[in-house]
Scaffold this active site. Structure first.
Site, PDB file in Angstrom:
ATOM      1  N   TYR A  54       0.043   6.062   2.865  1.00 29.87           N
ATOM      2  CA  TYR A  54      -0.790   5.935   1.668  1.00 29.87           C
ATOM      3  C   TYR A  54      -1.550   4.623   1.781  1.00 29.87           C
ATOM      4  O   TYR A  54      -0.970   3.541   1.677  1.00 29.87           O
ATOM      5  CB  TYR A  54       0.091   5.964   0.416  1.00 29.87           C
ATOM      6  CG  TYR A  54      -0.665   5.956  -0.910  1.00 29.87           C
ATOM      7  CD1 TYR A  54      -2.054   6.000  -0.986  1.00 29.87           C
ATOM      8  CD2 TYR A  54       0.038   5.921  -2.110  1.00 29.87           C
ATOM      9  CE1 TYR A  54      -2.718   5.997  -2.197  1.00 29.87           C
ATOM     10  CE2 TYR A  54      -0.614   5.923  -3.340  1.00 29.87           C
ATOM     11  CZ  TYR A  54      -1.987   5.954  -3.371  1.00 29.87           C
ATOM     12  OH  TYR A  54      -2.646   5.957  -4.583  1.00 29.87           O
ATOM     13  N   LYS A  89      -3.110   9.487   3.249  1.00 35.22           N
ATOM     14  CA  LYS A  89      -3.840   9.565   1.975  1.00 35.22           C
ATOM     15  C   LYS A  89      -4.706   8.317   1.919  1.00 35.22           C
ATOM     16  O   LYS A  89      -4.205   7.210   1.687  1.00 35.22           O
ATOM     17  CB  LYS A  89      -2.879   9.614   0.786  1.00 35.22           C
ATOM     18  CG  LYS A  89      -3.574   9.656  -0.580  1.00 35.22           C
ATOM     19  CD  LYS A  89      -2.545   9.612  -1.708  1.00 35.22           C
ATOM     20  CE  LYS A  89      -3.188   9.810  -3.069  1.00 35.22           C
ATOM     21  NZ  LYS A  89      -4.094   8.731  -3.479  1.00 35.22           N
TER      22      LYS A  89
END
Length: 311
Positions: A146, A174
């Protein structure tokens, strides 16, 4: 084991598409409201999205205790069943707590775990690599990086990304940094069998065109139908239509960002659109009261959804 073999084993298709970054819901006593969370997940299952991303930024993950994060994950997995992909964000300041959450996610049957870099201490890339590898090695679940430097203060170096992407268990990233340029860099480095989730909602189209093949976003929860339609248009190369829809989505995002609290406004929209009690965000986030102004935002979303037709 080569990455493509790992991806084949876990069914790569379950990670392509639109994933709602799920809002955590509390009751009037500020406890986790598992029943409303389950209702919301079941609603999203009918809206054309592929799955949910749990306890991330939109889920107020860093305002929850470890036990609360486990409560949320359990409720989500129970409501999701086996046909709705669940990605659990397990990022914490310390590796020990992140590992605890990762092991719990594996126990309840989550499809993957994800984590931001260790926050607050402004750690070196070597420290972040150690942190992520500690999480990765603690379970057999696939791992999704992330990257959100505007909140973590950590700018992911391309050489660290390359090393992480070479690990067969690291299946995706992400990417919520704002320049879509790096979508192309990540795709070039990691290859075609890597999942890149666009994380900047207002640049979904741009991110997809520059290399992303999926998306996770916080405003998706207020208008999942629009993002599902946008994803379909891109997949079918209907770019002019997609551009017009992205403009409409951005019109709504602009309004949501104009309220005192994005999460407070989003929860009001979710409550009134889907007939559940999404409550208010946890302090120190501000609550947004229902108003005529907010209803106009809801009406705008409904108008845009009605204009989709069969898309």
């Amino acid at each position: 084991m080569r990455k493509i073999e790992v991806l084949n084993m876990i069914s790569v298709d379950k990670f392509k598409g639109v994933f709602v970054a799920l809002n955590t819901i509390y009751d009037d006593n500020d406890n986790i409201n598992t029943e409303e969370i389950k209702k919301l997940v079941k609603i999203y299952k009918t809206k054309g999205v592929k799955g949910v991303y749990v306890c991330g930024s939109t889920g107020e993950g860093f305002l929850l205790s470890t036990e609360e994060r486990m409560q949320v994950a359990e409720a989500v997995k129970e409501a999701s069943g086996d046909d709705f992909t669940v990605i659990v964000h397990v990022g914490c300041a310390g590796t020990k707590e992140s590992i605890k959450l990762a092991k719990h996610a594996e126990k309840i049957g989550a499809d993957a775990v994800s984590a931001v870099p260790s926050v607050y201490y402004r750690l070196s890339p070597e420290c972040v690599e150690k942190h992520w590898n500690g999480i990765i090695d603690s379970t057999d679940l696939p791992f999704i990086i992330y990257n959100i430097p505007q909140l973590t203060g950590f700018n992911l170096p391309l050489d660290l990304f390359k090393r992480m992407a070479e690990n067969p268990k690291v299946i995706g990233i992400k990417n919520s940094e704002e320049p879509v340029y790096n979508m192309e860099r990540y795709r070039t480095v990691a290859g075609d069998d890597f999942i890149i989730f666009n994380g900047s909602d207002e640049q979904f189209l741009g991110g997809r065109l520059m290399g992303a093949n999926a998306g996770i976003g916080g405003t998706y929860g207020t208008m999942p139908e629009l993002f599902a339609a946008l994803d379909k248009m891109i997949n079918e190369n209907r770019i002019e239509e997609a551009k017009k829809l992205q403009y409409k989505i951005n019109d709504v995002i602009f309004e949501l960002l104009s309220y005192e609290s994005l999460y407070g406004a989003a929860k009001q929209v979710i409550s009134h659109r889907f007939g559940i009690n999404a409550g208010k965000p946890r302090s120190p986030f501000l609550e947004v009261e229902y108003s005529d102004r907010l209803q106009k935002t809801i009406d705008k979303i409904e108008k845009y959804v009605s204009e989709l037709g069969e898309y």
